[in-house]
Write a protein that holds these residues in place. Structure first.
Motif, PDB file in Angstrom:
ATOM      1  N   ARG A 269     -30.118  37.597 100.924  1.00 24.48           N
ATOM      2  CA  ARG A 269     -28.891  38.233 100.447  1.00 24.48           C
ATOM      3  C   ARG A 269     -27.750  38.182 101.461  1.00 24.48           C
ATOM      4  O   ARG A 269     -26.669  38.726 101.203  1.00 24.48           O
ATOM      5  CB  ARG A 269     -29.182  39.683 100.057  1.00 24.48           C
ATOM      6  CG  ARG A 269     -30.121  39.797  98.845  1.00 24.48           C
ATOM      7  CD  ARG A 269     -30.248  41.243  98.408  1.00 24.48           C
ATOM      8  NE  ARG A 269     -28.934  41.798  98.081  1.00 24.48           N
ATOM      9  CZ  ARG A 269     -28.673  43.096  98.074  1.00 24.48           C
ATOM     10  NH1 ARG A 269     -29.618  43.964  98.386  1.00 24.48           N
ATOM     11  NH2 ARG A 269     -27.463  43.538  97.769  1.00 24.48           N
ATOM     12  N   ALA A 270     -27.944  37.546 102.593  1.00 23.01           N
ATOM     13  CA  ALA A 270     -26.842  37.414 103.556  1.00 23.01           C
ATOM     14  C   ALA A 270     -25.728  36.564 102.964  1.00 23.01           C
ATOM     15  O   ALA A 270     -25.974  35.609 102.214  1.00 23.01           O
ATOM     16  CB  ALA A 270     -27.357  36.781 104.849  1.00 23.01           C
ATOM     17  N   ASP A 271     -24.482  36.895 103.324  1.00 21.25           N
ATOM     18  CA  ASP A 271     -23.334  36.205 102.727  1.00 21.25           C
ATOM     19  C   ASP A 271     -22.733  35.143 103.642  1.00 21.25           C
ATOM     20  O   ASP A 271     -21.631  34.647 103.379  1.00 21.25           O
ATOM     21  CB  ASP A 271     -22.263  37.211 102.312  1.00 21.25           C
ATOM     22  CG  ASP A 271     -21.799  38.079 103.476  1.00 21.25           C
ATOM     23  OD1 ASP A 271     -22.276  37.867 104.611  1.00 21.25           O
ATOM     24  OD2 ASP A 271     -20.963  38.976 103.252  1.00 21.25           O
ATOM     25  N   LEU A 272     -23.457  34.762 104.708  1.00 18.05           N
ATOM     26  CA  LEU A 272     -23.023  33.673 105.584  1.00 18.05           C
ATOM     27  C   LEU A 272     -24.117  32.617 105.672  1.00 18.05           C
ATOM     28  O   LEU A 272     -25.312  32.961 105.651  1.00 18.05           O
ATOM     29  CB  LEU A 272     -22.714  34.196 106.992  1.00 18.05           C
ATOM     30  CG  LEU A 272     -21.466  35.071 107.163  1.00 18.05           C
ATOM     31  CD1 LEU A 272     -21.360  35.539 108.612  1.00 18.05           C
ATOM     32  CD2 LEU A 272     -20.214  34.327 106.747  1.00 18.05           C
ATOM     33  N   ALA A 277     -30.323  38.642 105.736  1.00 17.12           N
ATOM     34  CA  ALA A 277     -30.070  40.080 105.712  1.00 17.12           C
ATOM     35  C   ALA A 277     -31.194  40.787 106.453  1.00 17.12           C
ATOM     36  O   ALA A 277     -32.377  40.544 106.177  1.00 17.12           O
ATOM     37  CB  ALA A 277     -29.996  40.574 104.271  1.00 17.12           C
TER      38      ALA A 277
END
Length: 337
Positions: A269-272, A277
């Motif tokens: 779910r990390a956005d980079l 996450a």
């Protein structure tokens, strides 16, 4: 059957060992030289330079895996001299060099004790090192006697408590889900005649599946007759403790467990790019991400991918992600057996 004979006979049951080439051996040496002091103290440089029972146990397991008897014995000497100081066979969980008394809290942490006992079992069984087997036998006995409690929902099922003095009442038991290492628990149960520890491992896998079904694998949770509730003295979130859950399940041959898939989903779910996450709140908000190789290694083991090891990975990583990377590598390699 005598204990030493029994343990020697169990060697045939050990799973495949990791293939150790120059990269892997160099990675171990880099980890050891950076985090293990000359006297055998494992230093958590991301947590004020403290040492803890968990770190000493991790170090001894890794020393056994990488066939480094000298490091194993050095860490064991420090442990015995400094934190194996309770009236039972368990360890004080924290040693702080900044304090005059060094040990501000004599309570144990069950995962450190469990993994120290397992390191000793492995050293005798898989390496033939002259380890005093009365040590892991006593630790296992005291984990069973002091750190197991009936599940308030099912009194015939046993929960692994986070410590001998942890909250345990008929209607409320505190649990740290990341303390469950089913393989270690079962092997210790078999080696030292403690079937209740194997029962707790079985129920632990059920507990982890139940938590995965809620959508959150928390660091801490309280089990009550009506189900799971927020812990009183801990944040209810999934973060650095819970990151160990897929490592331990994969190591136990349970890469298919729903908690492994649940943690893989959370990590993703990390956005980079190239980040994972590492902290998710109870409401689903991602509040921390990281690109440290050690945290990304958890996503790799959760996806049944080979975990790479390189000495360069340990030049700047803090103790915790660096250690998780080492453990993830071993977990994946030994799950192949």
């Amino acid at each position: 059957m005598r204990r030493r004979t029994m343990i020697a006979g169990m060697a045939a049951l050990a799973v495949a060992r990791p293939a150790l080439g120059l990269e892997q051996t160099g990675a171990w040496q880099a980890w050891r030289d950076r985090f293990v002091a000359p006297d055998g103290r494992v230093i958590d440089d991301g947590n004020g330079g403290i040492s803890h029972s968990e770190g000493q146990a991790y170090g001894q397991i890794l020393a056994e895996v990488f066939d480094d008897r000298e490091a194993f014995e050095r860490m064991e000497r420090w442990t015995r001299d400094h934190i194996a100081n309770r009236q039972d066979a368990l360890m004080s969980w924290k040693w702080d060099p900044s304090r005059p008394d060094s040990i501000p809290d004599w309570h144990n942490a069950t995962d450190g004790d469990l993994l120290r006992a397992w390191a000793h079992l492995r050293a005798a069984r898989d390496r033939g090192w002259p380890v005093d087997q009365e040590v892991p036998a006593a630790i296992t006995r005291d984990i069973v006697g002091l750190c197991l409690a009936p599940d308030p929902r099912r009194p015939d099922a046993l929960l692994l408590m986070p410590g001998a003095e942890a909250l345990s009442q008929p209607d409320r038991v505190l649990v740290n889900p990341s303390y469950y290492h089913p393989r270690a628990m079962r092997e210790l149960a078999d080696a030292y005649g403690q079937p209740d520890l194997a029962r707790a491992a079985d129920h632990g896998e059920t507990l982890l599946a139940e938590l995965a079904a809620t959508g959150l694998l928390p660091d801490w949770v309280t089990v009550t007759p009506k189900g799971f509730v927020d812990p009183r003295d801990h944040d209810y979130r999934s973060s650095y403790d819970a990151l160990r859950i897929p490592i331990y399940l994969a190591w136990s041959g349970r890469g298919d467990h729903p908690a492994v898939a649940g943690m893989a989903t959370m990590l993703a779910r990390a956005d980079l790019p190239d980040h994972v996450a590492v902290r998710v709140e109870a409401d689903g908000a991602v509040t921390a991400i990281s690109n440290e190789p050690g945290y990304r290694a958890i996503a790799q083991v959760a996806s049944d991918q080979i975990v790479p090891l390189s000495p360069g990975d340990f030049a700047t990583q803090p103790y915790f992600p660096a250690t998780l990377q080492m453990l993830a590598y071993v977990a994946h390699a030994e799950s192949r057996g």
